[in-house]
Design an enzyme around this catalytic site. Sequence first.
Site, PDB file in Angstrom:
ATOM      1  N   TYR A   1       0.829  -1.207   0.000  1.00  0.00           N
ATOM      2  CA  TYR A   1       0.000   0.000   0.000  1.00  0.00           C
ATOM      3  C   TYR A   1       0.864   1.258   0.000  1.00  0.00           C
ATOM      4  O   TYR A   1       0.717   2.116   0.871  1.00  0.00           O
ATOM      5  CB  TYR A   1      -0.953   0.004   1.206  1.00  0.00           C
ATOM      6  CG  TYR A   1      -1.729  -1.281   1.327  1.00  0.00           C
ATOM      7  CD1 TYR A   1      -2.767  -1.560   0.454  1.00  0.00           C
ATOM      8  CD2 TYR A   1      -1.394  -2.232   2.285  1.00  0.00           C
ATOM      9  CE1 TYR A   1      -3.463  -2.756   0.526  1.00  0.00           C
ATOM     10  CE2 TYR A   1      -2.077  -3.430   2.373  1.00  0.00           C
ATOM     11  CZ  TYR A   1      -3.114  -3.685   1.491  1.00  0.00           C
ATOM     12  OH  TYR A   1      -3.787  -4.865   1.566  1.00  0.00           O
TER      13      TYR A   1
ATOM     14  N   TYR B   1     -12.343  -8.127   6.186  1.00  0.00           N
ATOM     15  CA  TYR B   1     -11.161  -8.088   5.317  1.00  0.00           C
ATOM     16  C   TYR B   1     -10.686  -9.518   5.079  1.00  0.00           C
ATOM     17  O   TYR B   1     -10.506 -10.286   6.028  1.00  0.00           O
ATOM     18  CB  TYR B   1     -10.022  -7.266   5.947  1.00  0.00           C
ATOM     19  CG  TYR B   1      -8.812  -7.248   5.049  1.00  0.00           C
ATOM     20  CD1 TYR B   1      -8.719  -6.336   4.008  1.00  0.00           C
ATOM     21  CD2 TYR B   1      -7.800  -8.184   5.208  1.00  0.00           C
ATOM     22  CE1 TYR B   1      -7.635  -6.362   3.140  1.00  0.00           C
ATOM     23  CE2 TYR B   1      -6.715  -8.215   4.345  1.00  0.00           C
ATOM     24  CZ  TYR B   1      -6.646  -7.307   3.318  1.00  0.00           C
ATOM     25  OH  TYR B   1      -5.581  -7.333   2.455  1.00  0.00           O
TER      26      TYR B   1
ATOM     27  N   ASP C   1     -12.577 -17.286   8.262  1.00  0.00           N
ATOM     28  CA  ASP C   1     -11.223 -16.858   7.904  1.00  0.00           C
ATOM     29  C   ASP C   1     -10.440 -16.627   9.198  1.00  0.00           C
ATOM     30  O   ASP C   1     -10.612 -15.616   9.868  1.00  0.00           O
ATOM     31  CB  ASP C   1     -11.326 -15.575   7.062  1.00  0.00           C
ATOM     32  CG  ASP C   1      -9.960 -14.990   6.708  1.00  0.00           C
ATOM     33  OD1 ASP C   1      -8.950 -15.429   7.281  1.00  0.00           O
ATOM     34  OD2 ASP C   1      -9.927 -14.071   5.873  1.00  0.00           O
TER      35      ASP C   1
ATOM     36  N   LYS D   1      -0.672 -16.799   7.816  1.00  0.00           N
ATOM     37  CA  LYS D   1       0.148 -16.011   8.736  1.00  0.00           C
ATOM     38  C   LYS D   1       0.901 -16.828   9.788  1.00  0.00           C
ATOM     39  O   LYS D   1       2.100 -17.047   9.674  1.00  0.00           O
ATOM     40  CB  LYS D   1      -0.741 -14.996   9.460  1.00  0.00           C
ATOM     41  CG  LYS D   1      -1.248 -13.884   8.552  1.00  0.00           C
ATOM     42  CD  LYS D   1      -1.987 -12.866   9.364  1.00  0.00           C
ATOM     43  CE  LYS D   1      -2.621 -11.767   8.548  1.00  0.00           C
ATOM     44  NZ  LYS D   1      -1.698 -10.783   8.027  1.00  0.00           N
TER      45      LYS D   1
END
Length: 423
Positions: free
Chosen positions: A15, A143, A244, A273
Amino acid sequence: MIDLEFDKQHIWHPYSSLINPPPVYPIARAEGVRIYLEDGRGLIDGMSSWWSTLHGYNVPELNAAMQNQMEKMSHVMFGGLTHEPAIELCKKLVALTPEPLQKVFLSDSGSVSVEVAIKMALQYWHSQGKPEKSKLLALRNGYHGDTFGAMATCDPVTGMHHLFAKMLPQHLFAPAPTPKFGEPCADSDTAGIQQLIEQNHESLAAVILEPIVQGAGGMRFYSPEYLQRVRALCDQYDVLLIADEIATGFGRTGKLFACEHAEISPDILTLGKTLTGGVLTLAATLCTDKVANGICTGEAGVFMHGPTFMGNPMACAVANANIDLLLKSDWKLRISDIEQQLQNELAPLKNAPGVADVRTLGAIGVVEMQQPVDNKTLQESLIEQGVWLRPFGKLVYTMPPYVISPEELTQLTGAMNRSLSTL
Ligand code: PMP
């Protein structure tokens, strides 16, 4: 010397702009809970490199697992071949996740594991003779990643992907859960999602959500009862549930998996992760026998996905060592101690000017400011105090490695207190 000028001119960071690049700090090495700047200063990594480095850095057990595997076989294609590290890992994942989850698809990043989850849901309904069940229902503030399928399930506003809206499949979005963690959930709190499911179940393949913690979309902790109600609605209306747990998996919220707070099991689960303790990139999507059998008896007869680096042996080996290390530690006690300490030590910020809210759950501490913070100034001030955080908008938060000592955690929260109360 790390060539920062080249970095600035040529390298995208997450980003980031190449015309007006944000500051990037040169990191030379990492050890324990600290990352070390090129000038030798150590910074406590309050972000666990984005939720991943549970045991900190340069962990002998994880290094050894990689080294051993590297010498045997660093990579081999998974098409038509298999190996012990992947089998051992999948045995662990099947044993540790809620019981109905029996089948594992290994991939290479969180976003891809979400793509896989979505494709599983779509292929399942196709095989059931219901190809019209092809929409997803996601939550506002949710997200799920940056690839196209995943982007389409992120909150269209806070999910940062509105630029691509025209190219994304159009899904449905329920209001973000309102009851906070620890609060009861009333009928009115699920009225919005209930109505959407009732009205659209014939075209709905799955509900996708982050259980208990909405991460990148706002760092909010919501009521387990809400999750229970969504599970019940999915059952009632024959819609799959995708959980998720890429950020929450492996203990972060105080339970091994966040779904356990609500004692529910999803039909499809994504992990990433934390899976390798932040050492190598690896993700997994688990599903039930029902979903897998449906897919495999459908028109294609196979599940249509197969990444090159699927089941990478080194990543699997380090994931195995990571999980072993976690399970043989007193992680539950550590997380509850960290939670208590975060709660106590961030509490003074509740009364600081400019602070809207302070909240903690497991090894996660969040300070929500009233206005977006100036990242550069705040990061400089934290770095001065030996701490690394990456504030985001109004949110300044930490999810430290589980091995952080009480003294190190006090240094981290002390820096947050000092920097945020003088903003
Ligand atoms: N889902 C959630 C809940 C996440 O927090 C993230 C990463 N921020 C992803 C998916 C995407 O994972 P990755 O960045 O590994 O693609």
